[in-house]
Scaffold this motif. Structure first.
Motif, PDB file in Angstrom:
ATOM      1  N   LYS A  76       7.775  13.039   1.973  1.00  0.00           N
ATOM      2  CA  LYS A  76       7.756  12.229   3.198  1.00  0.00           C
ATOM      3  C   LYS A  76       6.329  11.985   3.670  1.00  0.00           C
ATOM      4  O   LYS A  76       5.989  10.880   4.100  1.00  0.00           O
ATOM      5  CB  LYS A  76       8.574  12.901   4.294  1.00  0.00           C
ATOM      6  CG  LYS A  76      10.064  12.814   4.056  1.00  0.00           C
ATOM      7  CD  LYS A  76      10.844  13.543   5.128  1.00  0.00           C
ATOM      8  CE  LYS A  76      12.324  13.550   4.784  1.00  0.00           C
ATOM      9  NZ  LYS A  76      13.111  14.394   5.683  1.00  0.00           N
ATOM     10  N   ALA A  77       5.480  13.007   3.581  1.00  0.00           N
ATOM     11  CA  ALA A  77       4.079  12.847   3.985  1.00  0.00           C
ATOM     12  C   ALA A  77       3.375  11.842   3.071  1.00  0.00           C
ATOM     13  O   ALA A  77       2.592  11.014   3.543  1.00  0.00           O
ATOM     14  CB  ALA A  77       3.363  14.197   3.958  1.00  0.00           C
ATOM     15  N   ALA A  78       3.661  11.893   1.776  1.00  0.00           N
ATOM     16  CA  ALA A  78       3.050  10.959   0.838  1.00  0.00           C
ATOM     17  C   ALA A  78       3.514   9.525   1.112  1.00  0.00           C
ATOM     18  O   ALA A  78       2.710   8.588   1.084  1.00  0.00           O
ATOM     19  CB  ALA A  78       3.389  11.351  -0.603  1.00  0.00           C
ATOM     20  N   LEU A  79       4.793   9.363   1.376  1.00  0.00           N
ATOM     21  CA  LEU A  79       5.313   8.034   1.698  1.00  0.00           C
ATOM     22  C   LEU A  79       4.690   7.498   2.981  1.00  0.00           C
ATOM     23  O   LEU A  79       4.365   6.306   3.078  1.00  0.00           O
ATOM     24  CB  LEU A  79       6.833   8.066   1.819  1.00  0.00           C
ATOM     25  CG  LEU A  79       7.584   8.228   0.494  1.00  0.00           C
ATOM     26  CD1 LEU A  79       9.070   8.471   0.760  1.00  0.00           C
ATOM     27  CD2 LEU A  79       7.377   7.024  -0.396  1.00  0.00           C
ATOM     28  N   LYS A  80       4.497   8.367   3.961  1.00  0.00           N
ATOM     29  CA  LYS A  80       3.875   7.964   5.225  1.00  0.00           C
ATOM     30  C   LYS A  80       2.442   7.474   4.976  1.00  0.00           C
ATOM     31  O   LYS A  80       2.026   6.453   5.530  1.00  0.00           O
ATOM     32  CB  LYS A  80       3.888   9.150   6.196  1.00  0.00           C
ATOM     33  CG  LYS A  80       3.352   8.844   7.565  1.00  0.00           C
ATOM     34  CD  LYS A  80       3.475  10.066   8.455  1.00  0.00           C
ATOM     35  CE  LYS A  80       2.851   9.833   9.807  1.00  0.00           C
ATOM     36  NZ  LYS A  80       2.944  11.022  10.669  1.00  0.00           N
ATOM     37  N   LEU A  81       1.709   8.185   4.107  1.00  0.00           N
ATOM     38  CA  LEU A  81       0.346   7.751   3.768  1.00  0.00           C
ATOM     39  C   LEU A  81       0.366   6.405   3.058  1.00  0.00           C
ATOM     40  O   LEU A  81      -0.452   5.530   3.335  1.00  0.00           O
ATOM     41  CB  LEU A  81      -0.338   8.793   2.876  1.00  0.00           C
ATOM     42  CG  LEU A  81      -0.764  10.091   3.535  1.00  0.00           C
ATOM     43  CD1 LEU A  81      -1.303  11.052   2.478  1.00  0.00           C
ATOM     44  CD2 LEU A  81      -1.803   9.840   4.603  1.00  0.00           C
ATOM     45  N   ALA A  87       0.108  -1.041   5.221  1.00  0.00           N
ATOM     46  CA  ALA A  87       0.057  -1.785   6.478  1.00  0.00           C
ATOM     47  C   ALA A  87      -1.375  -2.127   6.897  1.00  0.00           C
ATOM     48  O   ALA A  87      -1.574  -3.029   7.706  1.00  0.00           O
ATOM     49  CB  ALA A  87       0.730  -0.975   7.592  1.00  0.00           C
ATOM     50  N   SER A  88      -2.364  -1.421   6.340  1.00  0.00           N
ATOM     51  CA  SER A  88      -3.739  -1.679   6.729  1.00  0.00           C
ATOM     52  C   SER A  88      -4.263  -2.928   6.026  1.00  0.00           C
ATOM     53  O   SER A  88      -3.858  -3.232   4.905  1.00  0.00           O
ATOM     54  CB  SER A  88      -4.624  -0.481   6.391  1.00  0.00           C
ATOM     55  OG  SER A  88      -4.734  -0.313   5.000  1.00  0.00           O
ATOM     56  N   PRO A  89      -5.162  -3.652   6.718  1.00  0.00           N
ATOM     57  CA  PRO A  89      -5.734  -4.855   6.087  1.00  0.00           C
ATOM     58  C   PRO A  89      -6.565  -4.472   4.877  1.00  0.00           C
ATOM     59  O   PRO A  89      -7.300  -3.496   4.896  1.00  0.00           O
ATOM     60  CB  PRO A  89      -6.596  -5.467   7.184  1.00  0.00           C
ATOM     61  CG  PRO A  89      -6.694  -4.468   8.267  1.00  0.00           C
ATOM     62  CD  PRO A  89      -5.670  -3.394   8.027  1.00  0.00           C
ATOM     63  N   HIS A  90      -6.437  -5.265   3.802  1.00  0.00           N
ATOM     64  CA  HIS A  90      -7.187  -5.001   2.582  1.00  0.00           C
ATOM     65  C   HIS A  90      -8.442  -5.868   2.559  1.00  0.00           C
ATOM     66  O   HIS A  90      -8.362  -7.052   2.857  1.00  0.00           O
ATOM     67  CB  HIS A  90      -6.350  -5.291   1.354  1.00  0.00           C
ATOM     68  CG  HIS A  90      -5.138  -4.412   1.216  1.00  0.00           C
ATOM     69  ND1 HIS A  90      -4.852  -3.356   2.041  1.00  0.00           N
ATOM     70  CD2 HIS A  90      -4.123  -4.442   0.322  1.00  0.00           C
ATOM     71  CE1 HIS A  90      -3.733  -2.783   1.673  1.00  0.00           C
ATOM     72  NE2 HIS A  90      -3.252  -3.430   0.634  1.00  0.00           N
ATOM     73  N   PRO A  91      -9.590  -5.284   2.190  1.00  0.00           N
ATOM     74  CA  PRO A  91     -10.835  -6.065   2.158  1.00  0.00           C
ATOM     75  C   PRO A  91     -10.850  -7.097   1.063  1.00  0.00           C
ATOM     76  O   PRO A  91     -10.198  -7.052   0.099  1.00  0.00           O
ATOM     77  CB  PRO A  91     -11.914  -5.027   1.902  1.00  0.00           C
ATOM     78  CG  PRO A  91     -11.248  -3.746   1.570  1.00  0.00           C
ATOM     79  CD  PRO A  91      -9.792  -3.898   1.874  1.00  0.00           C
TER      80      PRO A  91
END
Length: 91
Positions: A76-81, A87-91
């Protein structure tokens, strides 16, 4: 980069790094140490990065102390990461 980290984590979580044909007796002192470390790790799981989750999985799997609860919480922690990274913008 962390390409392939999910495959490695998955292999560690499934116990694929351990040869199941070998029986190993865990000394009580070692089992107690792993139990203490498990409690601390579970309290701080949100602070762990991918490599920390992998290392935790690998250590418990190798010692044959990776139980269903710990594996589930690490997964679950790995999936959350992964979700946060997606969800974060990719450069």
């Amino acid at each position: 980069g962390s390409e392939g980290s999910s495959e490695v984590l998955s292999a560690a979580a499934s116990g694929n790094f351990v040869d199941d044909s070998e029986e190993v007796d865990i000394p009580p002192e070692v089992a107690e140490l792993f139990d203490t470390l498990k409690g601390e790790a579970l309290r701080r799981l949100d602070e762990f990065g991918p490599i920390h989750l992998f290392s935790l999985c690998w250590a418990y799997s190798t010692a044959r102390l990776l139980d269903e609860d710990l594996q589930s919480r690490i997964t679950k922690a790995a999936l959350k990461l992964g979700e946060a990274r997606d969800a974060s913008p990719h450069p």
